[in-house]
Design a protein around this motif. Structure first.
Motif, PDB file in Angstrom:
ATOM      1  N   TRP A   1       0.831  -1.205   0.000  1.00  0.00           N
ATOM      2  CA  TRP A   1       0.000   0.000   0.000  1.00  0.00           C
ATOM      3  C   TRP A   1       0.863   1.251   0.000  1.00  0.00           C
ATOM      4  O   TRP A   1       0.580   2.209  -0.724  1.00  0.00           O
ATOM      5  N   GLU A   2       1.942   1.257   0.772  1.00  0.00           N
ATOM      6  CA  GLU A   2       2.820   2.423   0.805  1.00  0.00           C
ATOM      7  C   GLU A   2       3.496   2.634  -0.546  1.00  0.00           C
ATOM      8  O   GLU A   2       3.637   3.776  -1.014  1.00  0.00           O
ATOM      9  N   PHE A   3       3.911   1.539  -1.206  1.00  0.00           N
ATOM     10  CA  PHE A   3       4.493   1.671  -2.548  1.00  0.00           C
ATOM     11  C   PHE A   3       3.477   2.269  -3.515  1.00  0.00           C
ATOM     12  O   PHE A   3       3.803   3.159  -4.314  1.00  0.00           O
ATOM     13  N   ARG A   4       2.266   1.785  -3.432  1.00  0.00           N
ATOM     14  CA  ARG A   4       1.221   2.287  -4.339  1.00  0.00           C
ATOM     15  C   ARG A   4       0.962   3.765  -4.088  1.00  0.00           C
ATOM     16  O   ARG A   4       0.856   4.555  -5.040  1.00  0.00           O
ATOM     17  N   ARG A   5       0.899   4.159  -2.830  1.00  0.00           N
ATOM     18  CA  ARG A   5       0.636   5.563  -2.520  1.00  0.00           C
ATOM     19  C   ARG A   5       1.799   6.452  -2.946  1.00  0.00           C
ATOM     20  O   ARG A   5       1.614   7.612  -3.304  1.00  0.00           O
ATOM     21  N   SER A   6       3.002   5.903  -2.910  1.00  0.00           N
ATOM     22  CA  SER A   6       4.160   6.665  -3.357  1.00  0.00           C
ATOM     23  C   SER A   6       4.158   6.869  -4.867  1.00  0.00           C
ATOM     24  O   SER A   6       4.494   7.944  -5.363  1.00  0.00           O
ATOM     25  N   LEU A   7       3.769   5.813  -5.604  1.00  0.00           N
ATOM     26  CA  LEU A   7       3.830   5.863  -7.066  1.00  0.00           C
ATOM     27  C   LEU A   7       2.610   6.538  -7.693  1.00  0.00           C
ATOM     28  O   LEU A   7       2.679   7.004  -8.832  1.00  0.00           O
TER      29      LEU A   7
END
Length: 421
Positions: free
Chosen positions: A312-318
């Motif tokens: 989820w954090e990767f998705r929110r970053s990208l």
């Protein structure tokens, strides 16, 4: 020359210790070894600048105790030295009924930690403070403030050098050795002999411990926190500090809004696994450090437990739109066009061999070495009492040969050490 103490790391914690050690023991020979060309280049100079209250930390923990006293001391230090600061307070906003119960728990924890003036606010009362905030209820934490920790650290360095400490920049540590009488710190600027070494290397503290032949019992995992800047024309949406209700499973505070001491407003940070210990951008990658991370049993245990949150954090970053949605939970009027990419920082998060995210500060003393292994936020807020906590751990055989200063400042510091016990 043989120093009494060599401090590895020129961040706010290392320099707080050096400043207070030389204030209390003026004859103590102290050198600070910093690998960069100037101090406060990493965690210290890239954080949010918040003077934390200590409301979120476990009751009785070092974090809670040192944050409370540290916040008061930080305000006093800034006032005495002309460093810009402001006690602006913050709102912790509950956005649904599930978070209302957590807000009550936070209130109880804050009061148990010794905070004063905490108040639960209805939506109407909340909007009087932050007219554009979302949510159904909020907790007011009036003691929270903001400052510039790079300026604070520069003042620590100035005071320390004025009292005789040496600060050597460009002195990246390449190796360590010890004998019966002293330790040798091998750096790019040559070798430095010292009777005792304090390891305040932050993101590399565990690696420095291993260089010394000591097992830290944990690994530092780098988490990048990315910020967005709120457009100047929309900064009226946020008056001060607006935080979400924190997730008790993690030591991160969640995406929030912070009005900086310089006047602008930013949103963030998230908590994205970095593929380099000083990985401030997505393209920052180090194969050796990444393999070291992925082969560590503690990291793998943590990843198995929290992989969904990591994705989820990767998705929110990208995906900026996902980041904006997190912001809109707190301030619904914020639009995707209102946020532009800002800076970033990397948090040195200790992970135990069983995959546990180490929450409290951690210090490990070994022969001729003291390893400061986990001092993430609120380390900047609590840097003055943390520095004294470290000083208490230095063997008396090191400081015993130096006469304590009889000035009022030293007497004040000695009383402060006693108060921390």
């Amino acid at each position: 020359m043989t120093y009494d103490i060599a401090v590895i790391g020129g961040g706010i914690v290392g320099l707080s210790f050096a400043m207070q050690a030389t204030e209390m023991f003026p004859r103590l020979r102290v050198v600070v070894l910093e690998k960069e060309s100037e101090v406060a280049r990493h965690q210290t100079g890239r954080n949010s600048g918040v003077i934390h209250s200590g409301i979120c930390y476990k009751v009785g923990s070092l974090k809670a105790r040192l944050c409370l006293s540290g916040a008061r001391e930080m305000v006093s230090f800034c006032s005495r030295n002309g460093i810009p600061h402001e006690i602006c307070g913050k709102l912790i906003v509950a956005v649904n009924s599930e978070e209302l119960a957590k807000l009550d728990e936070l209130l109880a924890r804050g009061e148990a930690n010794g905070l004063k003036g905490l108040r639960l606010l209805s939506r109407e009362a909340m909007l009087e403070i932050e007219p554009h905030a979302g949510g159904v209820r909020a907790l007011l934490v009036p003691s929270t403030g903001i400052t510039d920790y790079a300026a604070v650290t520069a003042k620590y360095a100035e005071i320390a050098t004025g009292r005789g400490a040496d600060i050597r920049t460009g002195a990246e540590v390449m190796g360590l050795s010890r004998s019966r009488d002293d330790a040798v710190v091998k750096t790019r600027r040559g070798d430095f002999c010292a009777r005792y070494v304090v390891n305040c290397a932050g993101l590399y503290s565990d690696r420095v411990a291993r260089m010394a032949g000591d097992d830290p019992g944990m690994m530092v995992v780098p988490f990048r926190g990315e910020y967005y800047n709120l457009a100047a024309a929309r900064q009226n949406l946020v008056r001060g500090l607006i935080y979400p209700v924190p997730d008790p499973r993690f030591p991160f505070l969640g995406v929030h809004f912070t009005r900086r001491i310089q006047g602008h407003v930013d949103a963030g940070p998230n908590a994205v696994l970095a593929f380099r210990r000083e990985g401030y951008r997505w393209q920052d990658f180090d194969l050796g450090e990444t393999m070291e991370l992925f082969t560590d049993p503690g990291f793998r245990a943590m990843a198995r437990k929290h992989w969904r949150n990591g994705l989820w954090e990767f998705r929110r970053s990208l995906r900026k739109r996902e980041f904006v949605r997190s912001c809109q939970r707190l301030v619904p009027a914020v639009g995707i066009e209102d946020l532009t990419p800002g800076g970033s920082g990397v948090r040195a998060q200790a992970v135990g061999t069983d995959g546990t995210l180490v929450d409290d500060f951690r210090f490990v003393a070994r022969e001729r070495f003291l390893h400061v292994l986990n001092v993430p936020s609120p380390a900047a807020t609590a840097s003055l009492p943390i520095g004294r906590e470290i000083l208490k751990m230095v063997p008396t055989e090191i400081t015993g040969g130096a006469e304590p200063d009889s000035s009022g400042q030293a007497r004040h510091l000695l009383r402060a050490v006693a108060d921390v016990k």
